[in-house]
Write a protein that holds these residues in place. Structure first.
Motif, PDB file in Angstrom:
ATOM      1  N   GLU A 184       0.853  -1.187   0.000  1.00  0.00           N
ATOM      2  CA  GLU A 184       0.000   0.000   0.000  1.00  0.00           C
ATOM      3  C   GLU A 184       0.891   1.240   0.000  1.00  0.00           C
ATOM      4  OE1 GLU A 184      -2.587  -0.275   3.331  1.00  0.00           O
ATOM      5  OE2 GLU A 184      -3.804  -1.906   2.485  1.00  0.00           O
ATOM      6  N   ASP A 242       2.297 -13.052   6.553  1.00  0.00           N
ATOM      7  CA  ASP A 242       1.563 -13.246   5.303  1.00  0.00           C
ATOM      8  C   ASP A 242       0.158 -12.651   5.413  1.00  0.00           C
ATOM      9  OD1 ASP A 242       3.512 -14.578   3.850  1.00  0.00           O
ATOM     10  OD2 ASP A 242       3.042 -16.502   4.784  1.00  0.00           O
ATOM     11  N   GLY A 243      -0.319 -12.162   4.284  1.00  0.00           N
ATOM     12  CA  GLY A 243      -1.697 -11.713   4.222  1.00  0.00           C
ATOM     13  C   GLY A 243      -1.946 -10.324   4.732  1.00  0.00           C
ATOM     14  N   HIS A 244      -0.915  -9.624   5.151  1.00  0.00           N
ATOM     15  CA  HIS A 244      -1.091  -8.275   5.677  1.00  0.00           C
ATOM     16  C   HIS A 244      -0.285  -7.299   4.814  1.00  0.00           C
ATOM     17  CE1 HIS A 244      -3.316  -9.160   9.392  1.00  0.00           C
ATOM     18  NE2 HIS A 244      -2.650 -10.307   9.369  1.00  0.00           N
ATOM     19  N   PRO A 245      -0.818  -6.120   4.592  1.00  0.00           N
ATOM     20  CA  PRO A 245      -0.162  -5.179   3.680  1.00  0.00           C
ATOM     21  C   PRO A 245       1.119  -4.595   4.273  1.00  0.00           C
ATOM     22  CG  PRO A 245      -2.041  -4.144   4.718  1.00  0.00           C
ATOM     23  CD  PRO A 245      -2.087  -5.582   5.145  1.00  0.00           C
ATOM     24  N   GLU A 265       3.007  -1.134   4.265  1.00  0.00           N
ATOM     25  CA  GLU A 265       2.736   0.276   4.007  1.00  0.00           C
ATOM     26  C   GLU A 265       4.036   1.005   3.669  1.00  0.00           C
ATOM     27  OE1 GLU A 265       0.795   1.839   7.429  1.00  0.00           O
ATOM     28  OE2 GLU A 265      -0.767   0.283   7.462  1.00  0.00           O
ATOM     29  N   ASN A 313       5.267  -2.839   8.447  1.00  0.00           N
ATOM     30  CA  ASN A 313       4.741  -4.171   8.136  1.00  0.00           C
ATOM     31  C   ASN A 313       4.272  -4.863   9.399  1.00  0.00           C
ATOM     32  OD1 ASN A 313       7.905  -4.431   8.377  1.00  0.00           O
ATOM     33  ND2 ASN A 313       7.059  -6.423   8.973  1.00  0.00           N
ATOM     34  N   ARG A 314       3.373  -5.816   9.223  1.00  0.00           N
ATOM     35  CA  ARG A 314       2.856  -6.616  10.329  1.00  0.00           C
ATOM     36  C   ARG A 314       3.878  -7.682  10.691  1.00  0.00           C
ATOM     37  NH1 ARG A 314      -2.623  -7.392  11.743  1.00  0.00           N
ATOM     38  NH2 ARG A 314      -2.730  -8.547  13.706  1.00  0.00           N
ATOM     39  N   GLY A 333       3.240 -10.299  12.886  1.00  0.00           N
ATOM     40  CA  GLY A 333       2.624 -11.601  13.112  1.00  0.00           C
ATOM     41  C   GLY A 333       2.727 -12.077  14.534  1.00  0.00           C
ATOM     42  N   THR A 352      -1.794 -14.902  11.203  1.00  0.00           N
ATOM     43  CA  THR A 352      -0.743 -13.960  10.810  1.00  0.00           C
ATOM     44  C   THR A 352       0.620 -14.539  11.116  1.00  0.00           C
ATOM     45  OG1 THR A 352      -0.855 -12.855  12.935  1.00  0.00           O
ATOM     46  CG2 THR A 352      -2.245 -11.970  11.180  1.00  0.00           C
ATOM     47  N   GLN A 408       2.111  -5.213  17.115  1.00  0.00           N
ATOM     48  CA  GLN A 408       2.195  -6.168  16.016  1.00  0.00           C
ATOM     49  C   GLN A 408       2.769  -5.564  14.732  1.00  0.00           C
ATOM     50  OE1 GLN A 408      -1.998  -7.550  16.114  1.00  0.00           O
ATOM     51  NE2 GLN A 408      -1.125  -9.581  16.463  1.00  0.00           N
ATOM     52  N   HIS A 409       3.444  -4.460  14.813  1.00  0.00           N
ATOM     53  CA  HIS A 409       3.984  -3.829  13.612  1.00  0.00           C
ATOM     54  C   HIS A 409       5.445  -3.428  13.823  1.00  0.00           C
ATOM     55  CE1 HIS A 409      -0.354  -3.424  12.833  1.00  0.00           C
ATOM     56  NE2 HIS A 409      -0.026  -3.328  11.544  1.00  0.00           N
TER      57      HIS A 409
END
Length: 439
Positions: free
Chosen positions: A320, A355-358, A360, A376-377, A379, A390, A425-426
């Motif tokens: 994103e 995985d599966g999280h955008p 930025e 980023n996340r 997990g 996650t 979580q980031h």
């Protein structure tokens, strides 16, 4: 006692003496030129003629020592025959007036006398040591038993020793042989003591050597950063893309083909970077500098950011981006550094993100600063169920040099960097670079 005899048995002792004796023999080539002034003034007394010949001879030898080629040859010979570790001479820039061209091959005037002095001492030692050692060797050969009918003898303070003296000659012969070896050892030791002081690097040359080593270290660090940033990112993205292609090969052949095309494009770009870096490591500096000046060296800037984001998307990640300001117009060092910073941040997000999280990506080009961030996340589960599904990506081996390399880039550009958790979580990488430092 064995320790004292050991130097007399080394081949380097006699190669060093031979070095001195060859210098003395070579100086004979200048003797006819040194005798020309005497031939021009035959009325000068014999003593004055001899002194004038020696003086002109010494001057000619010293002039030969002023040549840069002479110094290089002497250093190479001293390394080989004296076994003295001497570095090759380096070019030292001497301060000159602004309207005069700089001469990188000229040493400061205070250092140029060292080679002529070495050459004069070298020749003098040769002329002192060669007759002494040769006479002692001759005495060792002809004293015992009057070999070859020789009439040689040794006289010291009125005491004489001749072949007809029988056993005394046989005792004196090995003594003369040992003395000849001692003369060679003394000549070699003196030359070895003089070589680092007169042929070794001067203070200015040591500074030039240190500057050259610093330049090489900086170049290698820069290449290491380039390899880590470009090749590391490409390998990370390619590994993920290959895994994605393998998973969707049967269910979605189109997506698999797209992933394979992205792998091909990424590896082609990585090969260009790798070829450039390896070329420099092979010491093809001059050719590569010409290529860089011509614009053929591979450089990535913010203009290549869309391609970078596409490669990350092909790896299966959701990106994103938030791009604002006239970031496309940023050029030069600042643009290249910004690209590498974003590349490193995205590489870390691919390696360690969930995985599966955008992911930025934010680029803000303001008049006074360029702001970059990658979030980023991670997990990491909080125990509330939010972290379900996650799981982080497969672990990748890391060198531990990525973030320190980024911090060094930012420091050189007088910027600011923040790296660390952004909430539970980031993970966030944020960099602020002043635009004025790109001039």
């Amino acid at each position: 006692m064995i320790t004292g005899i050991r130097p007399l048995l080394r081949g380097s002792t006699y190669s060093g003496a031979l070095f001195a004796y060859c210098g003395a023999a070579a100086s004979l080539l200048l003797l006819p030129l040194a005798a020309l002034p005497v031939l021009a003034w035959p009325s000068v007394p014999a003593g004055a003629q001899f002194a004038l010949t020696l003086l002109v001879w010494a001057v000619l030898i010293g002039v030969i020592g002023l040549a840069r080629t002479t110094r290089r040859v002497l250093i190479a010979c001293a390394r080989r025959m004296l076994k003295v570790p001497l570095p090759d001479p380096v070019a030292v820039r001497r301060p000159r007036p602004a309207d005069s061209p700089d001469s990188p091959d000229s040493a400061p005037g205070g250092d140029r006398w060292r080679t002529p002095v070495w050459l004069l001492l070298h020749v003098t030692l040769g002329w002192v040591g060669a007759p002494a050692s040769f006479l002692l060797l001759a005495a060792a050969l002809f004293l015992p038993g009057g070999w070859a009918g020789a009439e040689a003898g040794v006289s010291v303070d009125g005491w004489s020793l001749r072949p007809e003296h029988g056993w005394q000659s046989w005792v004196a012969a090995p003594c003369c042989l040992v003395l000849a070896a001692v003369v060679c050892l003394a000549v070699t030791k003196v030359l070895r003591w003089l070589a680092p002081r007169l042929l070794g690097p001067s203070a200015a040359e040591r500074l030039a050597l240190a500057a050259e080593r610093e330049r090489q270290l900086a170049e290698r660090n820069r290449l290491a950063h380039e390899l880590h940033d470009s090749i590391g990112h490409t390998l990370t993205a390619t590994t993920i893309q290959a895994a994605v292609a393998g998973e969707v090969l049967s269910a979605d052949p189109g997506a698999a083909r797209a992933a394979m095309r992205s792998i091909e494009e990424s590896t082609r770009a990585a090969l260009e970077d790798l070829d450039y870096v390896l070329g420099v490591l092979r010491e093809e500096h001059e050719e590569r500098e010409e290529e860089a000046a011509a614009g053929t060296a591979p450089t990535r800037t913010l203009a290549d950011l869309p391609e970078l984001l596409d490669r990350v998307r092909y790896a299966g990640a959701v990106v994103e981006p938030e791009l604002s300001g006239e970031w496309e117009r940023i050029q030069g060092t600042l643009s290249r550094a910004a690209y590498r910073i974003l590349q490193e941040g995205l590489t870390n997000a691919l390696r360690h993100g969930a995985d599966g999280h955008p992911i930025e990506v934010r680029v803000v080009a303001a008049p006074d600063a360029l702001q970059l961030s990658v979030v980023n996340r991670t997990g990491t589960s909080t125990g509330t169920g939010v972290g379900t599904g996650t799981a982080p990506r497969r672990a990748f081996p890391t060198s531990g040099h990525g973030l320190p390399g980024l911090a060094e880039r930012v420091r050189l550009l007088h910027g600011e960097i923040e790296v660390g958790p952004a909430g539970p979580q980031h993970w966030r990488l944020a960099v602020r670079l002043p635009v004025r430092s790109s001039a």
